[in-house]
Design a protein around this motif. Structure first.
Motif, short mmCIF file in Angstrom:
data_model
loop_
_atom_site.label_atom_id
_atom_site.label_comp_id
_atom_site.label_asym_id
_atom_site.label_seq_id
_atom_site.Cartn_x
_atom_site.Cartn_y
_atom_site.Cartn_z
N UNK A 280 -20.61 10.73 -19.02
CA UNK A 280 -20.56 9.61 -18.09
C UNK A 280 -21.07 10.04 -16.71
N UNK A 281 -20.73 11.26 -16.33
CA UNK A 281 -21.19 11.75 -15.03
C UNK A 281 -22.70 11.89 -15.02
N UNK A 282 -23.24 12.49 -16.06
CA UNK A 282 -24.69 12.67 -16.14
C UNK A 282 -25.41 11.32 -16.19
N UNK B 186 -17.97 7.62 -4.19
CA UNK B 186 -16.54 7.82 -4.46
C UNK B 186 -16.02 6.79 -5.45
N UNK B 187 -16.44 5.53 -5.28
CA UNK B 187 -16.04 4.48 -6.21
C UNK B 187 -16.58 4.74 -7.61
N UNK B 188 -17.78 5.28 -7.69
CA UNK B 188 -18.38 5.60 -9.00
C UNK B 188 -17.58 6.70 -9.69
N UNK B 189 -17.14 7.70 -8.94
CA UNK B 189 -16.31 8.76 -9.52
C UNK B 189 -15.02 8.16 -10.07
N UNK B 190 -14.38 7.29 -9.31
CA UNK B 190 -13.14 6.66 -9.78
C UNK B 190 -13.38 5.80 -11.01
N UNK B 191 -14.51 5.10 -11.07
CA UNK B 191 -14.84 4.29 -12.25
C UNK B 191 -14.98 5.20 -13.48
N UNK B 192 -15.63 6.32 -13.31
CA UNK B 192 -15.80 7.27 -14.41
C UNK B 192 -14.44 7.80 -14.86
N UNK C 17 -9.34 5.42 -20.26
CA UNK C 17 -9.32 4.40 -21.32
C UNK C 17 -9.80 4.97 -22.65
N UNK C 18 -10.84 5.77 -22.60
CA UNK C 18 -11.43 6.30 -23.83
C UNK C 18 -10.59 7.41 -24.48
#
Length: 116
Positions: A1-3, A43-49, A55-56
């Motif tokens: 997800x990070x990549x 920062x928001x993207x990190x939290x989304x990941x 969840x997964x």
């Protein structure tokens, strides 16, 4: 997800030099270091990941064990905004991990997260 986020340009990894590859994360057995630009958007993207990972996998990230360090050029107001969004504490230096310097920020406006 990070990549995938880096490919989408939602996260910006750091580069040691102009010609070096970008590094957005380093994974160890039970620790993760994420490096990105110091912005509320990233920062928001990190939290989304992290939420998608929860969840997964069913595993929850213990934010009390996580920390953030910023490059020296990040303004205090921006630091506060990012820290509130992440729900993590700031440390001045991530120190060493397994003998490696774990400070993942560059000379620009970067941040490094240590996620346990």
């Amino acid at each position: 997800m990070i990549r995938e986020a880096e490919v989408r340009k939602a996260l910006t990894g750091i580069q040691i030099s102009r010609d070096s590859p970008s590094v957005s994360h380093i994974l160890f057995v039970d620790d993760t270091f994420i490096s990105c630009q110091a912005s509320a958007t990233e920062g928001n993207e990190v939290m989304r990941i992290l939420q998608d990972y929860k969840k997964a996998s069913g595993q929850k990230v213990n934010l009390g064990k996580c920390s953030v360090s910023f490059s020296p050029h990040v303004p205090v107001a921006l630091r506060r905004c990012i820290l509130i969004g992440l729900g993590m504490r700031e440390v001045k230096d991530q120190g060493k991990y397994l003998g490696l310097l774990s400070r993942g920020t560059d000379k620009k406006r970067g941040l490094s997260l240590h996620i346990s």
